[in-house]
Design a protein around this motif. Structure first.
Motif, PDB file in Angstrom:
ATOM      1  N   ALA A  62       7.050   3.861   5.869  1.00 58.09           N
ATOM      2  CA  ALA A  62       8.368   3.223   5.963  1.00 58.09           C
ATOM      3  C   ALA A  62       9.459   4.161   5.456  1.00 58.09           C
ATOM      4  O   ALA A  62      10.538   4.250   6.066  1.00 58.09           O
ATOM      5  CB  ALA A  62       8.379   1.917   5.165  1.00 58.09           C
ATOM      6  N   VAL A  63       9.180   4.865   4.368  1.00 65.35           N
ATOM      7  CA  VAL A  63      10.159   5.815   3.825  1.00 65.35           C
ATOM      8  C   VAL A  63      10.460   6.892   4.853  1.00 65.35           C
ATOM      9  O   VAL A  63      11.635   7.212   5.108  1.00 65.35           O
ATOM     10  CB  VAL A  63       9.647   6.433   2.496  1.00 65.35           C
ATOM     11  N   GLU A  64       9.444   7.434   5.468  1.00 73.99           N
ATOM     12  CA  GLU A  64       9.644   8.485   6.480  1.00 73.99           C
ATOM     13  C   GLU A  64      10.475   7.953   7.643  1.00 73.99           C
ATOM     14  O   GLU A  64      11.401   8.624   8.119  1.00 73.99           O
ATOM     15  CB  GLU A  64       8.300   9.018   6.972  1.00 73.99           C
ATOM     16  N   SER A  65      10.183   6.752   8.086  1.00 72.73           N
ATOM     17  CA  SER A  65      10.933   6.143   9.176  1.00 72.73           C
ATOM     18  C   SER A  65      12.398   5.920   8.792  1.00 72.73           C
ATOM     19  O   SER A  65      13.308   6.180   9.595  1.00 72.73           O
ATOM     20  CB  SER A  65      10.286   4.817   9.578  1.00 72.73           C
ATOM     21  N   LEU A  66      12.643   5.450   7.566  1.00 74.83           N
ATOM     22  CA  LEU A  66      14.018   5.210   7.114  1.00 74.83           C
ATOM     23  C   LEU A  66      14.799   6.514   6.979  1.00 74.83           C
ATOM     24  O   LEU A  66      16.004   6.553   7.244  1.00 74.83           O
ATOM     25  CB  LEU A  66      14.014   4.444   5.784  1.00 74.83           C
ATOM     26  N   SER A 124       0.841  -1.194   0.000  1.00 74.02           N
ATOM     27  CA  SER A 124       0.000   0.000   0.000  1.00 74.02           C
ATOM     28  C   SER A 124       0.878   1.246   0.000  1.00 74.02           C
ATOM     29  O   SER A 124       1.958   1.266   0.594  1.00 74.02           O
ATOM     30  CB  SER A 124      -0.932   0.011   1.214  1.00 74.02           C
ATOM     31  N   LYS A 125       0.399   2.277  -0.679  1.00 73.02           N
ATOM     32  CA  LYS A 125       1.144   3.533  -0.747  1.00 73.02           C
ATOM     33  C   LYS A 125       1.347   4.110   0.652  1.00 73.02           C
ATOM     34  O   LYS A 125       2.402   4.660   0.950  1.00 73.02           O
ATOM     35  CB  LYS A 125       0.419   4.535  -1.639  1.00 73.02           C
ATOM     36  N   GLY A 126       0.342   3.965   1.504  1.00 74.63           N
ATOM     37  CA  GLY A 126       0.448   4.465   2.877  1.00 74.63           C
ATOM     38  C   GLY A 126       1.541   3.781   3.668  1.00 74.63           C
ATOM     39  O   GLY A 126       2.316   4.433   4.374  1.00 74.63           O
TER      40      GLY A 126
END
Length: 150
Positions: free
Chosen positions: A68-72, A61-63
């Motif tokens: 995950a991108v923000e966390s990384l 899912s895009k969400g």
């Protein structure tokens, strides 16, 4: 010939094995499974480096990908870089701090291949490669014009 159920089950089992191996890395590196999938995707797919690419090709899912991108990024493993020609497009780049993780992913992928192809001759591997390419092409042709990920 194997039944449709057997064919789909073999695909699902192979994916499950991959996830099981990736989970070990995620636990060691204190990542969620989605974060591990994002890193693995970016590492193994040069040129496919947007959140939309990850969501589409990994069928996530895009969400979840966005989270995950923000966390990384917060963990210092990933960076966003705006596209020079299209400001709406954001490229994702793994930072050098992700190198120990991607090294583990490389080892994991070799282990995964060894599990899948144990006992295969080179001739069988070559045949498998050709058949896989034909199946993928047939699948792409069948999916043309269809909205596959909604």
């Amino acid at each position: 010939m194997a039944s449709n159920t057997d064919f789909l089950l073999s695909i699902r089992t192979s994916v499950k094995l991959h996830e099981t191996l990736l989970k070990k890395i995620c636990e060691t590196c204190r990542l969620t499974l989605i974060e591990g999938k994002v890193i693995a995707f970016l590492h193994n797919n040069p040129g496919k480096d947007t959140a939309a690419d990850i969501a589409e090709f990994r069928m996530l899912s895009k969400g979840n990908v966005s989270q995950a991108v923000e966390s990384l990024i917060q963990k210092g493993l990933l960076q966003r870089i705006p596209d020079l020609h299209d400001r709406r497009r954001i490229h994702l780049v793994l930072l050098a701090s992700s190198d120990p993780i991607t090294a583990k992913i490389d080892c994991m992928m070799e282990e995964y291949r060894q599990y899948l192809f144990q006992g295969f001759s080179q001739k069988e591997l070559d045949c498998y490669q050709k058949l896989s390419e034909r199946i993928m092409e047939n699948t792409k042709n069948a999916m043309k014009g269809r909205n596959t990920y909604e």
